[in-house]
Design an enzyme around this catalytic site. Structure first.
Site, PDB file in Angstrom:
ATOM      1  N   ARG A 176       0.830  -1.214   0.000  1.00  0.00           N
ATOM      2  CA  ARG A 176       0.000   0.000   0.000  1.00  0.00           C
ATOM      3  C   ARG A 176       0.864   1.264   0.000  1.00  0.00           C
ATOM      4  O   ARG A 176       0.556   2.235   0.712  1.00  0.00           O
ATOM      5  CB  ARG A 176      -0.966   0.026   1.192  1.00  0.00           C
ATOM      6  CG  ARG A 176      -1.904  -1.143   1.277  1.00  0.00           C
ATOM      7  CD  ARG A 176      -2.852  -1.265   0.088  1.00  0.00           C
ATOM      8  NE  ARG A 176      -3.571  -2.505   0.178  1.00  0.00           N
ATOM      9  CZ  ARG A 176      -3.153  -3.639  -0.401  1.00  0.00           C
ATOM     10  NH1 ARG A 176      -2.063  -3.666  -1.144  1.00  0.00           N
ATOM     11  NH2 ARG A 176      -3.845  -4.735  -0.277  1.00  0.00           N
ATOM     12  N   SER A 226     -10.810  -1.448   3.519  1.00  0.00           N
ATOM     13  CA  SER A 226     -10.102  -1.686   4.781  1.00  0.00           C
ATOM     14  C   SER A 226      -9.645  -0.354   5.364  1.00  0.00           C
ATOM     15  O   SER A 226      -8.978   0.420   4.681  1.00  0.00           O
ATOM     16  CB  SER A 226      -8.867  -2.548   4.543  1.00  0.00           C
ATOM     17  OG  SER A 226      -9.264  -3.805   4.070  1.00  0.00           O
ATOM     18  N   GLU A 296      -5.133   2.914   6.552  1.00  0.00           N
ATOM     19  CA  GLU A 296      -4.891   2.763   5.113  1.00  0.00           C
ATOM     20  C   GLU A 296      -5.615   3.876   4.354  1.00  0.00           C
ATOM     21  O   GLU A 296      -5.137   4.357   3.333  1.00  0.00           O
ATOM     22  CB  GLU A 296      -5.397   1.383   4.640  1.00  0.00           C
ATOM     23  CG  GLU A 296      -5.239   1.190   3.142  1.00  0.00           C
ATOM     24  CD  GLU A 296      -5.530  -0.238   2.680  1.00  0.00           C
ATOM     25  OE1 GLU A 296      -5.241  -1.195   3.441  1.00  0.00           O
ATOM     26  OE2 GLU A 296      -6.055  -0.384   1.568  1.00  0.00           O
TER      27      GLU A 296
HETATM   28  C1  LIG Z   1     -15.691  -1.852  -0.916  1.00  0.00           C
HETATM   29  C2  LIG Z   1     -14.227  -1.549  -1.105  1.00  0.00           C
HETATM   30  C3  LIG Z   1     -13.325  -2.588  -1.292  1.00  0.00           C
HETATM   31  C4  LIG Z   1     -11.973  -2.329  -1.449  1.00  0.00           C
HETATM   32  N1  LIG Z   1     -11.119  -3.367  -1.639  1.00  0.00           N
HETATM   33  C5  LIG Z   1      -9.798  -3.121  -1.787  1.00  0.00           C
HETATM   34  C6  LIG Z   1      -8.876  -4.204  -1.972  1.00  0.00           C
HETATM   35  O1  LIG Z   1      -9.241  -5.363  -2.037  1.00  0.00           O
HETATM   36  N2  LIG Z   1      -7.556  -3.898  -2.097  1.00  0.00           N
HETATM   37  C7  LIG Z   1      -7.093  -2.612  -2.049  1.00  0.00           C
HETATM   38  O2  LIG Z   1      -5.880  -2.396  -2.171  1.00  0.00           O
HETATM   39  N3  LIG Z   1      -7.953  -1.575  -1.884  1.00  0.00           N
HETATM   40  C8  LIG Z   1      -9.281  -1.796  -1.752  1.00  0.00           C
HETATM   41  N4  LIG Z   1     -10.141  -0.743  -1.579  1.00  0.00           N
HETATM   42  C9  LIG Z   1      -9.605   0.626  -1.506  1.00  0.00           C
HETATM   43  C10 LIG Z   1      -9.548   1.388  -2.866  1.00  0.00           C
HETATM   44  O3  LIG Z   1     -10.533   0.896  -3.762  1.00  0.00           O
HETATM   45  C11 LIG Z   1      -8.172   1.290  -3.488  1.00  0.00           C
HETATM   46  O4  LIG Z   1      -7.175   1.857  -2.666  1.00  0.00           O
HETATM   47  C12 LIG Z   1      -8.131   1.998  -4.859  1.00  0.00           C
HETATM   48  O5  LIG Z   1      -6.903   1.721  -5.470  1.00  0.00           O
HETATM   49  C13 LIG Z   1      -8.292   3.510  -4.748  1.00  0.00           C
HETATM   50  O6  LIG Z   1      -8.504   4.012  -6.052  1.00  0.00           O
HETATM   51  P1  LIG Z   1      -9.352   5.370  -6.276  1.00  0.00           P
HETATM   52  O7  LIG Z   1      -9.350   5.666  -7.716  1.00  0.00           O
HETATM   53  O8  LIG Z   1     -10.674   5.253  -5.637  1.00  0.00           O
HETATM   54  O9  LIG Z   1      -8.440   6.401  -5.501  1.00  0.00           O
HETATM   55  P2  LIG Z   1      -8.934   7.629  -4.619  1.00  0.00           P
HETATM   56  O10 LIG Z   1      -9.593   7.113  -3.379  1.00  0.00           O
HETATM   57  O11 LIG Z   1      -9.691   8.573  -5.436  1.00  0.00           O
HETATM   58  O12 LIG Z   1      -7.526   8.233  -4.229  1.00  0.00           O
HETATM   59  C14 LIG Z   1      -6.613   7.507  -3.441  1.00  0.00           C
HETATM   60  C15 LIG Z   1      -5.263   8.225  -3.508  1.00  0.00           C
HETATM   61  O13 LIG Z   1      -4.764   8.104  -4.839  1.00  0.00           O
HETATM   62  C16 LIG Z   1      -4.425   9.393  -5.334  1.00  0.00           C
HETATM   63  N5  LIG Z   1      -4.611   9.402  -6.784  1.00  0.00           N
HETATM   64  C17 LIG Z   1      -5.703   8.995  -7.484  1.00  0.00           C
HETATM   65  N6  LIG Z   1      -5.482   9.169  -8.805  1.00  0.00           N
HETATM   66  C18 LIG Z   1      -4.236   9.695  -8.935  1.00  0.00           C
HETATM   67  C19 LIG Z   1      -3.427  10.124 -10.041  1.00  0.00           C
HETATM   68  N7  LIG Z   1      -3.875  10.045 -11.295  1.00  0.00           N
HETATM   69  N8  LIG Z   1      -2.197  10.614  -9.791  1.00  0.00           N
HETATM   70  C20 LIG Z   1      -1.747  10.718  -8.515  1.00  0.00           C
HETATM   71  N9  LIG Z   1      -2.455  10.363  -7.438  1.00  0.00           N
HETATM   72  C21 LIG Z   1      -3.686   9.847  -7.643  1.00  0.00           C
HETATM   73  C22 LIG Z   1      -5.360  10.345  -4.616  1.00  0.00           C
HETATM   74  O14 LIG Z   1      -4.834  11.669  -4.616  1.00  0.00           O
HETATM   75  C23 LIG Z   1      -5.397   9.725  -3.229  1.00  0.00           C
HETATM   76  O15 LIG Z   1      -4.306  10.157  -2.467  1.00  0.00           O
HETATM   77  C24 LIG Z   1     -11.508  -0.995  -1.426  1.00  0.00           C
HETATM   78  C25 LIG Z   1     -12.416   0.064  -1.248  1.00  0.00           C
HETATM   79  C26 LIG Z   1     -13.770  -0.219  -1.097  1.00  0.00           C
HETATM   80  C27 LIG Z   1     -14.726   0.924  -0.929  1.00  0.00           C
END
Ligand SMILES: Cc1cc2nc3c(=O)[nH]c(=O)nc-3n(C[C@H](O)[C@H](O)[C@H](O)COP(=O)(O)OP(=O)(O)OC[C@H]3O[C@@H](n4cnc5c(N)ncnc54)[C@H](O)[C@@H]3O)c2cc1C
Length: 301
Positions: A176, A226, A296
């Site tokens: 992560r 998480s 996280e």
């Molecule tokens: C129901 C559920 C299940 C999940 N299961 C998992 C799992 O199994 N494994 C896991 O690892 N995570 C899981 N997650 C967490 C999440 O989905 C992941 O961390 C995912 O990768 C976040 O992507 P996002 O586009 O939503 O990022 P965001 O939440 O929008 O942003 C997260 C971070 O990434 C940065 N970011 C986004 N895009 C860019 C870019 N283009 N350039 C630079 N920085 C950027 C943002 O600034 C922020 O700091 C889960 C979440 C939920 C709600």
């Protein structure tokens, strides 16, 4: 704020969509977050880079938001520009074992594209509700796989406004963690290297993993997945459960009854309530087990 007025003028000139005082709860899986002073919706990577460069030059506070599935915005909102990659027009390309995609592409769409091309290795990401950019930033992973395993290189915008490409091995990818959480670098697009497989096999594995998610995770409630990272040598959910904290609740924020690793929004939870639950869980788990749980989710104030 004058700088935001200038940013609005810039967005008007460039034809970039935006809205003032836009509630962030509409764009986060937690359904929490006050208004963004300015919420920008670039249509493509050129507009995204243009906005980020403008913000950097003019000293406008900015935050790139993917699908909003790992963030907790404050109830007061965000005093600056939130730049959303959701809805960017982006094609999925690539040849042979490679897939290329822009940062705003949802991981689920990428997984389906991989399956359609008979490429395996990305199945673990099916059901992670984020974007490719968010997945790389977080080095998202599940069921024994992580973005690090499939990433070949990333094209990004650096702190000088230059577009650069680095191989995955130079991106500080760990549990992560990535260089993007350490430096003001913004992911534009990435190339993944996958393995040949049959479309049916890949699809079957994705469906199996999705079924496991649905069985174990409280997908019926808003959350950011998480809440805590896995501490070395233990599982956060098991520690929380062991401490009798299943269902622990402050207002409408609660430790999920179904999966203790998730804090869920039971209705009208506020950012402060989620943080209070997280603080209480951290304190009690540390007192009772000695493990310090690290968050996280990204808390943005
Ligand atoms: C129901 C559920 C299940 C999940 N299961 C998992 C799992 O199994 N494994 C896991 O690892 N995570 C899981 N997650 C967490 C999440 O989905 C992941 O961390 C995912 O990768 C976040 O992507 P996002 O586009 O939503 O990022 P965001 O939440 O929008 O942003 C997260 C971070 O990434 C940065 N970011 C986004 N895009 C860019 C870019 N283009 N350039 C630079 N920085 C950027 C943002 O600034 C922020 O700091 C889960 C979440 C939920 C709600």
């Amino acid at each position: 704020m004058d700088q935001l007025k200038e940013l609005r003028e810039f967005a008007d000139q460039q034809g970039i969509a935006y809205a003032a005082n836009e509630p962030l709860k509409k764009y986060t899986s937690f359904h929490i977050g006050g208004p963004a002073a300015l919420f920008c919706r670039p249509a493509d990577q050129a507009q995204l880079a243009g906005l980020l460069n403008f913000c950097r030059r003019q000293g406008v506070r900015s935050f790139v938001l993917g699908m909003g599935t790992n963030v907790l915005f404050s109830d007061e909102g965000y005093e600056g520009a939130v730049i959303s990659t959701r809805g960017m027009r982006e094609e999925i390309g690539g040849e042979g074992d490679c897939l290329t995609a822009g940062c705003g592409v949802p991981l689920n769409r990428l997984c389906q594209a991989a399956a359609g091309r008979g490429l395996g290795g990305l199945e673990f990401a099916y059901g992670i509700p984020g974007s490719l950019g968010g997945g790389i930033y977080m080095n998202a992973g599940a069921y024994g796989g992580e973005m690090k395993d499939v990433l070949e290189e990333v094209r990004f915008l650096d702190e000088e406004g230059c577009v650069r490409t680095l191989p995955a091995g130079e991106l500080g990818l760990g549990y992560r963690a990535s260089v993007f959480a350490q430096k003001p670098w913004y992911i534009l697009e990435a190339r993944l290297r996958l393995k040949p497989a049959t479309a049916d096999q890949v699809q079957k594995k994705m469906e199996e993993l999705l079924a496991r998610r649905k069985e174990k995770q409280p997908l019926e409630y808003p959350s950011a997945g998480s809440t805590f990272k896995r501490p070395e040598g233990a599982f956060a959910a098991a520690l929380i459960e062991q401490c009798g904290l299943k269902g622990y609740r402050v207002g409408d924020a609660a430790v999920s009854e179904k999966h203790s690793g998730f804090v869920v929004n039971l209705g009208q939870a506020t950012c402060e309530q989620v943080l209070q639950v997280a603080r209480d869980v951290q304190r009690i788990v540390q007192e009772k087990t000695g493990y310090l749980l690290e968050k996280e989710i990204r808390v943005i104030r």
